[in-house]
Scaffold this motif. Structure first.
Motif, PDB file in Angstrom:
ATOM      1  N   UNK A   1      74.853   0.760  68.157  1.00  0.00           N
ATOM      2  CA  UNK A   1      74.207  -0.273  68.972  1.00  0.00           C
ATOM      3  C   UNK A   1      73.546   0.339  70.213  1.00  0.00           C
ATOM      4  N   UNK A   2      74.188   1.383  70.760  1.00  0.00           N
ATOM      5  CA  UNK A   2      73.625   2.028  71.938  1.00  0.00           C
ATOM      6  C   UNK A   2      72.263   2.646  71.626  1.00  0.00           C
ATOM      7  N   UNK A   3      72.166   3.278  70.440  1.00  0.00           N
ATOM      8  CA  UNK A   3      70.877   3.845  70.030  1.00  0.00           C
ATOM      9  C   UNK A   3      69.797   2.773  69.963  1.00  0.00           C
ATOM     10  N   UNK A   4      70.153   1.615  69.414  1.00  0.00           N
ATOM     11  CA  UNK A   4      69.189   0.525  69.281  1.00  0.00           C
ATOM     12  C   UNK A   4      68.681   0.085  70.650  1.00  0.00           C
ATOM     13  N   UNK A   5      69.583  -0.014  71.636  1.00  0.00           N
ATOM     14  CA  UNK A   5      69.171  -0.414  72.978  1.00  0.00           C
ATOM     15  C   UNK A   5      68.151   0.562  73.564  1.00  0.00           C
ATOM     16  N   UNK A   6      68.405   1.862  73.387  1.00  0.00           N
ATOM     17  CA  UNK A   6      67.491   2.861  73.912  1.00  0.00           C
ATOM     18  C   UNK A   6      66.129   2.781  73.228  1.00  0.00           C
ATOM     19  N   UNK A   7      66.135   2.729  71.903  1.00  0.00           N
ATOM     20  CA  UNK A   7      64.866   2.695  71.169  1.00  0.00           C
ATOM     21  C   UNK A   7      64.104   1.396  71.459  1.00  0.00           C
ATOM     22  N   UNK A 125      68.965   6.868  63.526  1.00  0.00           N
ATOM     23  CA  UNK A 125      67.907   7.157  64.491  1.00  0.00           C
ATOM     24  C   UNK A 125      66.546   7.320  63.807  1.00  0.00           C
ATOM     25  N   UNK A 126      66.548   7.932  62.642  1.00  0.00           N
ATOM     26  CA  UNK A 126      65.292   8.052  61.901  1.00  0.00           C
ATOM     27  C   UNK A 126      64.736   6.685  61.528  1.00  0.00           C
ATOM     28  N   UNK A 127      65.620   5.781  61.114  1.00  0.00           N
ATOM     29  CA  UNK A 127      65.174   4.431  60.756  1.00  0.00           C
ATOM     30  C   UNK A 127      64.629   3.696  61.978  1.00  0.00           C
ATOM     31  N   UNK A 128      65.268   3.882  63.130  1.00  0.00           N
ATOM     32  CA  UNK A 128      64.789   3.251  64.355  1.00  0.00           C
ATOM     33  C   UNK A 128      63.408   3.782  64.737  1.00  0.00           C
ATOM     34  N   UNK A 129      63.196   5.070  64.533  1.00  0.00           N
ATOM     35  CA  UNK A 129      61.881   5.645  64.827  1.00  0.00           C
ATOM     36  C   UNK A 129      60.821   5.040  63.910  1.00  0.00           C
ATOM     37  N   UNK A 130      61.133   4.930  62.618  1.00  0.00           N
ATOM     38  CA  UNK A 130      60.149   4.471  61.640  1.00  0.00           C
ATOM     39  C   UNK A 130      59.803   2.990  61.784  1.00  0.00           C
ATOM     40  N   UNK A 131      60.764   2.186  62.249  1.00  0.00           N
ATOM     41  CA  UNK A 131      60.516   0.736  62.328  1.00  0.00           C
ATOM     42  C   UNK A 131      60.304   0.269  63.764  1.00  0.00           C
ATOM     43  N   UNK A 132      61.249   0.554  64.638  1.00  0.00           N
ATOM     44  CA  UNK A 132      61.147   0.069  66.024  1.00  0.00           C
ATOM     45  C   UNK A 132      59.972   0.728  66.743  1.00  0.00           C
ATOM     46  N   UNK A 133      59.717   1.994  66.434  1.00  0.00           N
ATOM     47  CA  UNK A 133      58.583   2.689  67.041  1.00  0.00           C
ATOM     48  C   UNK A 133      57.392   2.774  66.097  1.00  0.00           C
ATOM     49  N   UNK A 358      54.148  -5.098  54.801  1.00  0.00           N
ATOM     50  CA  UNK A 358      55.153  -5.765  53.985  1.00  0.00           C
ATOM     51  C   UNK A 358      55.938  -4.788  53.127  1.00  0.00           C
ATOM     52  N   UNK A 359      55.305  -3.681  52.730  1.00  0.00           N
ATOM     53  CA  UNK A 359      56.055  -2.700  51.935  1.00  0.00           C
ATOM     54  C   UNK A 359      56.399  -1.440  52.725  1.00  0.00           C
ATOM     55  N   UNK A 360      55.618  -1.129  53.764  1.00  0.00           N
ATOM     56  CA  UNK A 360      55.910   0.075  54.541  1.00  0.00           C
ATOM     57  C   UNK A 360      57.215  -0.072  55.315  1.00  0.00           C
ATOM     58  N   UNK A 361      57.463  -1.242  55.899  1.00  0.00           N
ATOM     59  CA  UNK A 361      58.675  -1.430  56.706  1.00  0.00           C
ATOM     60  C   UNK A 361      59.940  -1.387  55.847  1.00  0.00           C
ATOM     61  N   UNK A 362      60.061  -2.150  54.743  1.00  0.00           N
ATOM     62  CA  UNK A 362      61.276  -2.005  53.924  1.00  0.00           C
ATOM     63  C   UNK A 362      61.393  -0.634  53.267  1.00  0.00           C
ATOM     64  N   UNK A 363      60.253   0.003  52.983  1.00  0.00           N
ATOM     65  CA  UNK A 363      60.298   1.332  52.385  1.00  0.00           C
ATOM     66  C   UNK A 363      60.842   2.361  53.367  1.00  0.00           C
ATOM     67  N   UNK A 364      60.729   2.087  54.665  1.00  0.00           N
ATOM     68  CA  UNK A 364      61.314   2.988  55.657  1.00  0.00           C
ATOM     69  C   UNK A 364      62.831   3.058  55.503  1.00  0.00           C
ATOM     70  N   UNK A 365      63.453   1.945  55.099  1.00  0.00           N
ATOM     71  CA  UNK A 365      64.906   1.930  54.865  1.00  0.00           C
ATOM     72  C   UNK A 365      65.253   2.856  53.709  1.00  0.00           C
ATOM     73  N   UNK A 366      64.401   2.882  52.700  1.00  0.00           N
ATOM     74  CA  UNK A 366      64.624   3.748  51.544  1.00  0.00           C
ATOM     75  C   UNK A 366      64.321   5.201  51.895  1.00  0.00           C
ATOM     76  N   UNK A 367      63.332   5.412  52.776  1.00  0.00           N
ATOM     77  CA  UNK A 367      62.860   6.767  53.073  1.00  0.00           C
ATOM     78  C   UNK A 367      63.932   7.642  53.694  1.00  0.00           C
ATOM     79  N   UNK A 368      64.875   7.061  54.427  1.00  0.00           N
ATOM     80  CA  UNK A 368      65.896   7.871  55.105  1.00  0.00           C
ATOM     81  C   UNK A 368      67.046   8.240  54.173  1.00  0.00           C
ATOM     82  N   UNK A 369      66.963   7.819  52.911  1.00  0.00           N
ATOM     83  CA  UNK A 369      68.065   8.088  51.994  1.00  0.00           C
ATOM     84  C   UNK A 369      67.926   9.412  51.266  1.00  0.00           C
TER      85      UNK A 369
END
Length: 680
Positions: A1-7, A125-133, A358-369
């Protein structure tokens, strides 16, 4: 949660800096929806046409706009004023709408949090970069202006429930998303098959019970959203607004998808066959007009209809649906949903380029796997992918196969660089880049043409009728010799030239072509074209010349500049004339309202459009003589133009009143005659 606050905190700072940045017409669209939902009863939301930006989102999003309008009223009441708020761009509305998007992104943050809370530190953190940023979300939501982050948050929340095995909650949230924005329906087949096989399992009775439970949960959302419009008998109107198939195959800002290849092939074949001597019509109309509208038809290849695109999407989806039916695994649902939206983007009807979110954002969840998933993500998100040396790739795959979960993408990049791995652009990626480059170049050139290559509209009269008209101009001569005329060749449809005396008026209007549509009259089969032009300014012709089958001119601008207009508007005489014109025009509208119910937009124009433009708009709608039209065109001085316009409006008003008095007088005479007959 702390990471999310920073990002999220850093992302918010960037968004605040973007508040005064560029904004598209969607900014006014959403402001108008605030006013529409606040000022009108619910029964008028999908019927009102005060603005061209009519409501075309599902009811749940309209309710969301109504909720925001409550706060907008306290910030600035003009924001939610249906008429006075048109094209309102004060700082109050800019800050309110920008901040409303920033606050609504909390939904996106919650969705990311739910999906990543069980991830390791680096994967999270990678997922936060890909979506939040995400740069795409910054540009589309916080510059262009929309609420995609808010909507994608619902999608991520739904997917998080499904990955946790909470299928009922996931289906319920997805139903909410569909009632917020219907374009997310592309994933509905995947949801249906997956939930049917994964949630409704366990025997006939248990499965049927769960099927009913899911149907009630999803149906309740749709009933609550659409029930009021069902009550008012407006479901057909709502569906027509949500699915305006008449807008054409391609959006004005078209997506680089399969239909790009189809269009390019059609145009290429048409020009090639014409070169070979075949009688093929050249595809002159653009598929990417400035306004959203009907696209030009295909010349060689078969026409594409909404049904064809629907079937194409289903066919492309079929492997995913078969997989979901055979192996309904919850860890694959995010991947399948991303694939579904990719199919919709590639084969869908009237797809906007920002639908790639619509597909780039959910695909970011898959990309970090895994690294292979990351490769697909970068292919689809930025148009290319990196292909590494076989040694490094094989070492990485072996480490993953052995269960080494500590390796990260950043470590892999550095390891590949140390081992001399090369980064190459593959053949598929190169093809994608070439098409993307061609598409973007065409859009850029189209934008340049709109700004520079304007159309000059000049009035024409037959030579026999030019005696009583103001000076005319002939091709090949300068404006000072406007009395002269000359015969010029005019190309006919059979390819032959005939000589006609064409007289051009010395003054015209510079215009920008916004849209071209083609139609066929029935039953004659005659082809017609309709061109929508945006008038920009008056001009006088200095010199007119012929270039092939077209005419070009050297012109001088006649209308005032913006600064000159601001000074002129302070003139007391002009202010008085403006008030007189508006009063007369409003009186005319009041009379017409008793006969027609379609003059509401004209009343809005009186309150929003500058008075010097109103004069031209009103006079253009009257049936007046050709000479009077020319007189208005020649009236460059604002005072003279307003005087003439006021006279024409007043004359039109008096003619209506006289027409009303004649039937009343006749009726009175008939009644008197009937009274006398009865007395006899």
């Amino acid at each position: 949660m702390e990471d999310l606050f920073w990002f999220a905190g850093i992302a918010t700072c960037i968004k605040l800096l973007l508040i005064p940045s560029y904004r598209s017409s969607d900014f006014e669209v959403h402001r108008h929806w605030l006013a529409l939902t606040s000022s009108l009863p619910l029964s008028q939301w999908y019927l009102n046409e005060t603005s061209p930006w009519t409501l075309d989102y599902p009811p749940l999003f309209a309710y969301f706009q109504r909720f925001l309008s409550i706060f907008a009223y306290f910030v600035d009441p003009k924001i939610v004023n249906l008429h006075q708020g048109l094209n309102y761009n004060a700082n109050s509305v800019i800050y309110f709408q920008r901040l409303s998007v920033i606050v609504s992104d909390l939904c996106l943050y919650y969705g990311v949090y739910r999906l990543s809370r069980n991830f390791g530190v680096w994967r999270r953190r990678m997922l936060l970069v890909l979506i939040v940023w995400s740069p795409a979300l910054f540009i589309v939501d916080h510059m262009h202006f929309q609420y995609n982050g808010f909507l994608l948050g619902f999608l991520l929340i739904s997917l998080s429930f499904l990955e946790e095995g909470r299928d009922l909650s996931g289906g319920f949230v997805f139903a909410l998303l569909l009632c917020l924005k219907h374009l997310f329906v592309m994933a509905a087949p995947v949801y249906f098959v997956y939930l049917l096989r994964h949630y409704c399992r366990g025997g006939f009775f248990r499965g049927f019970g769960r099927f009913l439970m899911m149907g009630v949960a999803v149906g309740m959302v749709f009933v609550l959203a659409f029930a009021p419009f069902l009550y008012y008998g407006q479901i057909e109107q709502v569906i027509h607004r949500l699915f305006p198939f008449g807008r054409g195959l391609c959006h004005a800002y078209w997506a680089p998808n399969f239909w790009v290849f189809y269009i390019i092939i059609d145009k290429g074949l048409a020009f090639m066959l014409r070169k070979l001597g075949l009688n093929i019509k050249a595809p002159v109309a653009s598929f990417t007009g400035g306004l959203v509208g009907d696209s030009s038809p295909f010349v060689v290849l078969p026409q594409v209809t909404p049904l064809i695109t629907f079937i194409s999407v289903l066919v492309a989806l079929s492997p995913c649906l078969i997989k979901a039916w055979k192996e309904p695994r919850r860890e694959l649902i995010t991947r399948w949903v991303a694939y579904a939206y990719t199919c919709g983007f590639v084969f869908g009807w009237h797809v906007h380029e920002k639908a790639s979110l619509h597909f780039v954002v959910p695909l970011a969840v898959v990309a970090v796997q895994s690294l292979e998933d990351a490769r697909h993500y970068f292919l689809l998100s930025i148009g290319f992918t990196a292909q590494y040396s076989k040694v490094a790739a094989s070492n990485a795959s072996r480490s993953i196969d052995k269960g080494d979960t500590k390796i990260t993408t950043s470590e892999f990049f550095s390891k590949t660089a140390k081992e001399g791995g090369a980064v190459v652009v593959g053949v598929v990626e190169m093809c994608y880049l070439v098409v993307l480059l061609v598409t973007k170049k065409n859009e850029y050139n189209s934008g340049k043409r709109e700004e520079k290559d304007l159309i000059g509209v000049l009035l024409v009269r037959d030579a026999a009728e030019t005696a009583s008209v103001s000076p005319m101009l002939s091709p090949g001569v300068a404006g000072e010799s406007g009395e002269r005329s000359a015969k010029i060749p005019v190309s006919t449809s059979d390819g032959k030239n005939q000589h006609e005396l064409i007289q051009w008026h010395t003054r015209g209007v510079a215009a920008r072509a916004l849209h071209l549509s083609r139609g066929v009259e029935k039953p004659s089969g005659r082809v017609t074209y309709i061109v929508v032009l945006e008038g920009l300014c008056r001009f006088s012709v200095q010199e007119l010349s012929v270039r092939g089958t077209y005419y070009t001119a050297r012109v001088a601008r006649l209308d005032m500049t913006k600064i000159e207009m601001e000074h002129a508007e302070q003139d007391p005489d002009l202010i008085a004339l403006s008030r007189q014109f508006k009063a007369t025009a409003m009186e005319l509208i009041s009379v017409l309202e008793q006969k027609q119910k379609t003059v509401g937009r004209t009343k809005v124009l009186l309150e929003t459009v500058p008075v010097h433009r109103l004069a031209d708009i009103f006079v253009a709608s009257f049936e007046i003589s050709f000479e009077e039209h020319l007189s208005m065109l020649d009236s460059v001085d604002l005072k003279v133009r307003l005087l003439k316009a006021t006279e024409l409006v007043d004359r039109h008003l008096q003619s209506i009143r006289v027409a009303e008095k004649i039937p009343q007088k006749v009726e009175g005479q008939l009644s008197q005659k009937e009274f006398l007959l009865r007395q006899q």
